[in-house]
Design an enzyme around this catalytic site. Structure first.
Site, PDB file in Angstrom:
ATOM      1  N   SER A 293      47.215  43.993  42.223  1.00 53.52           N
ATOM      2  CA  SER A 293      45.780  43.926  42.530  1.00 53.52           C
ATOM      3  C   SER A 293      45.354  44.560  43.836  1.00 53.52           C
ATOM      4  O   SER A 293      44.156  44.647  44.099  1.00 53.52           O
ATOM      5  CB  SER A 293      45.304  42.478  42.520  1.00 53.52           C
ATOM      6  OG  SER A 293      45.110  42.058  41.199  1.00 53.52           O
TER       7      SER A 293
ATOM      8  N   LYS B 149      38.474  39.991  50.827  1.00 60.65           N
ATOM      9  CA  LYS B 149      38.434  39.578  49.417  1.00 60.65           C
ATOM     10  C   LYS B 149      38.013  38.112  49.311  1.00 60.65           C
ATOM     11  O   LYS B 149      38.481  37.276  50.106  1.00 60.65           O
ATOM     12  CB  LYS B 149      39.816  39.784  48.780  1.00 60.65           C
ATOM     13  CG  LYS B 149      39.849  39.559  47.263  1.00 60.65           C
ATOM     14  CD  LYS B 149      41.252  39.817  46.692  1.00 60.65           C
ATOM     15  CE  LYS B 149      41.287  39.677  45.179  1.00 60.65           C
ATOM     16  NZ  LYS B 149      42.635  39.904  44.611  1.00 60.65           N
TER      17      LYS B 149
ATOM     18  N   SER C 261      42.647  43.275  40.736  1.00 64.71           N
ATOM     19  CA  SER C 261      41.503  42.415  40.903  1.00 64.71           C
ATOM     20  C   SER C 261      40.745  42.614  42.220  1.00 64.71           C
ATOM     21  O   SER C 261      39.614  42.151  42.334  1.00 64.71           O
ATOM     22  CB  SER C 261      41.946  40.958  40.813  1.00 64.71           C
ATOM     23  OG  SER C 261      42.825  40.634  41.885  1.00 64.71           O
TER      24      SER C 261
HETATM   25  N1  GLN Z   1      46.054  42.662  36.858  1.00 66.75           N
HETATM   26  C1  GLN Z   1      47.081  41.660  36.997  1.00 66.75           C
HETATM   27  C2  GLN Z   1      46.596  40.375  36.379  1.00 66.75           C
HETATM   28  O1  GLN Z   1      45.591  40.390  35.787  1.00 66.75           O
HETATM   29  C3  GLN Z   1      47.427  41.499  38.444  1.00 66.75           C
HETATM   30  C4  GLN Z   1      46.429  40.682  39.168  1.00 66.75           C
HETATM   31  C5  GLN Z   1      46.743  40.518  40.615  1.00 66.75           C
HETATM   32  O2  GLN Z   1      47.602  41.186  41.179  1.00 66.75           O
HETATM   33  N2  GLN Z   1      46.067  39.559  41.208  1.00 66.75           N
HETATM   34  O3  GLN Z   1      47.195  39.368  36.488  1.00 66.75           O
END
Ligand code: GLN
Length: 511
Positions: free
Chosen positions: A195, A96, A171
């Site tokens: 995410s 990532k 994400s």
């Molecule tokens: N979707 C969640 C957010 O937008 C979690 C994101 C994540 O785990 N990095 O914050």
């Protein structure tokens, strides 16, 4: 057919075979000499070359570095013998783009970091390399890991390999899509509120959020430091364990890293679930808007575990329903502080407004942040700054922290009666690209089942649980108490055997 056509077909079949194998299988094949690390890497790079134009899992493919690394491992095998190879020698992995890679672009999906080359590797990246795994590229992501669809990437979205018109989740959508599409059998992502698990569910792969502090955050560009955790993606539960065991463990460079030794996962993976107590979390199965096929998959998971000898019951974690609002105060508050470092001086982008020589540092800072951050990142910075501001701190940030304490307490109570807990990973399967971009609240609700674990600092993972009526993957979530990875993986393995998903499903049909 000319002989060059049949050579080409044979190479193609060979590549397709290598890109559908597990990490464990590839590592064994490289060790035995059945294939070289170079052949494994070339097969995956060829698949990326052929298909990533339509998936867009990668922001940057490190083809030359990967080939050089593979050649070095093959040379080591020749000179020092197969026993000298590290455990994941020759296995491709997608990384990532939130993880620092020395001398390799690391953008976090943001214009503000375009052109920045980190001067050091994240601890997890260094450990990957030491394990013999070979990074093939930097995976696309929502900007600074804020999002649930990868549509917040400044460099364009990733497409779900099961249906290119749909999101891969986020994400870590690029990491999940890379594994689903056969670009690499393994990937690393980060999970702050879901995410890793949510995109794993939407892409039909395994995704693990380890206990907070179990995997080093050194060199992970910070979003919400009290929640961020690195974890693996894989197509099988065993592969996910292999990757986790390669990167986890104490790191003196991360002050929140847990010093106690990790209980190994792999030795107990096949022990089964007979006698284990599994609680189905009521609040996370009765969420609004849950797709009936997701509920049905969870019921099937319950049956499979019962058949395998576990005892199942439903359990209440009452404060879990406040996880989402608490998270959207705590995470933005931490982000507003963490992202202050992107000031136009230290990293990447610098925008100097006005006439040459007329700008001051504050104007440069404002213009850089205005141009460099996308809408969602700006929204989070503003929300977080507000929640922390004098006069509102107690009502918002303080209140959210008290909810966090309640969530920890409620999970502790549940684990007095259960070894692990079970829930859906996400209320629905993959939604169409564009569907939720104008409705941040609808997007945030994708993480309603995953967020409580981050607030509790505990472990959880998503396992593929079949396909819905449109042929899209469904995920179920196994939750465990802090440091409960070994028992969590045992349950995940039992579900994997029960659902039989990895053996029969692959995006684009049975091929
Ligand atoms: N979707 C969640 C957010 O937008 C979690 C994101 C994540 O785990 N990095 O914050």
């Amino acid at each position: 057919m000319s002989s060059s056509d049949s050579d080409h077909d044979r190479d193609h079949d060979r590549d397709r075979d290598l890109t559908s194998r597990s990490a464990a299988g590839l590592a064994a094949a490289v060790r035995s000499g059945e294939v070289s690390a170079r052949e494994v890497v070339d097969a995956h790079l060829a698949r990326i070359e052929a298909l990533d134009g339509s998936v867009h899992a990668f922001l940057h493919v490190t083809a030359d570095g990967a080939r050089a690394r593979a050649d070095a491992l093959d040379a080591q095998r020749r000179s020092d013998g197969p026993e000298s190879l590290p455990p994941l020698a020759g296995v491709p992995v997608a990384v990532k783009d939130v993880l620092c890679t020395r001398g390799v672009p690391t953008t976090c999906g943001s214009r503000i970091l375009e052109g920045w080359l980190p001067p050091y590797d994240a601890t997890v990246v260094a450990r990957l390399e030491a394990s013999g795994a070979i990074a093939v590229g930097k995976a696309n992501m929502d900007e600074f890991a804020m999002g649930s669809s990868t549509e917040n990437s400044a460099f364009g979205p990733t497409h779900n390999p099961w249906d290119l018109g749909r999101v891969p989740g986020g994400s870590s959508g690029g990491s999940a899509a890379a594994v689903a599409a056969g670009f690499a059998p393994l990937a690393l992502g980060t999970d702050t509120g879901g995410s890793i698990r949510q995109p794993a569910a939407l892409c039909g792969v395994v995704g693990v959020k380890p206990t907070y502090g179990r995997v080093s955050r050194y060199g992970v560009v910070a979003f919400a430091s009290s929640l961020d955790q690195v974890g693996p993606f894989a197509r099988t539960v065993e592969d996910a364990a292999l990757l986790l065991e390669a990167v986890w463990g104490h790191d003196p460079a991360d002050s929140t890293s847990i010093p106690t030794p990790c209980e190994p996962i792999l030795p107990g993976l096949e022990r089964g679930v007979a006698g284990l107590r599994v609680g189905v979390v009521r609040e996370l199965t009765e969420v609004d808007g849950i797709q009936p096929e997701v509920s049905a998959a969870l019921e099937q998971a319950v049956k499979l575990l019962e058949q395998a000898g576990a005892t199942l019951d439903s359990v209440s974690v009452p404060s879990a329903i406040y996880g989402l609002p608490a998270y959207y105060l705590i995470a933005p508050a931490e982000a507003s502080s963490n992202l202050a470092r992107f000031d136009g001086i230290r990293y990447g982008l610098r925008v100097v407004p006005g006439e040459p020589g007329s700008a001051n540092a504050a104007a440069m800072n404002g213009a850089t942040r205005h141009a460099g951050f996308g809408a969602e990142v700006k929204r989070r910075i503003m929300l977080g700054t507000y929640a922390l501001s004098a006069g509102y701190y107690d009502a918002y940030y303080g209140q959210a922290q008290r909810v966090r304490t309640l969530i920890i307490r409620d999970f502790d109570r549940a684990y007095e009666h259960f070894d692990v807990l079970l829930s859906p990973t996400t209320p629905t399967t993959a939604f169409p690209l564009g569907d939720k971009v104008d409705d941040p609240l609808a997007m945030y609700l994708s993480d309603v089942c995953t967020i409580p674990t981050n607030l509790a600092g505990a472990a959880a993972m998503s396992i593929p649980a079949g396909l819905d009526g449109s042929g899209l993957p469904i995920g179920v979530q196994v939750l465990a108490p802090g440091l409960g990875e070994a028992v969590m993986f045992r349950v995940a393995r039992a579900l994997e055997l029960g659902f039989g998903f990895a053996a029969r499903a692959r995006p684009g049909g049975p091929a």
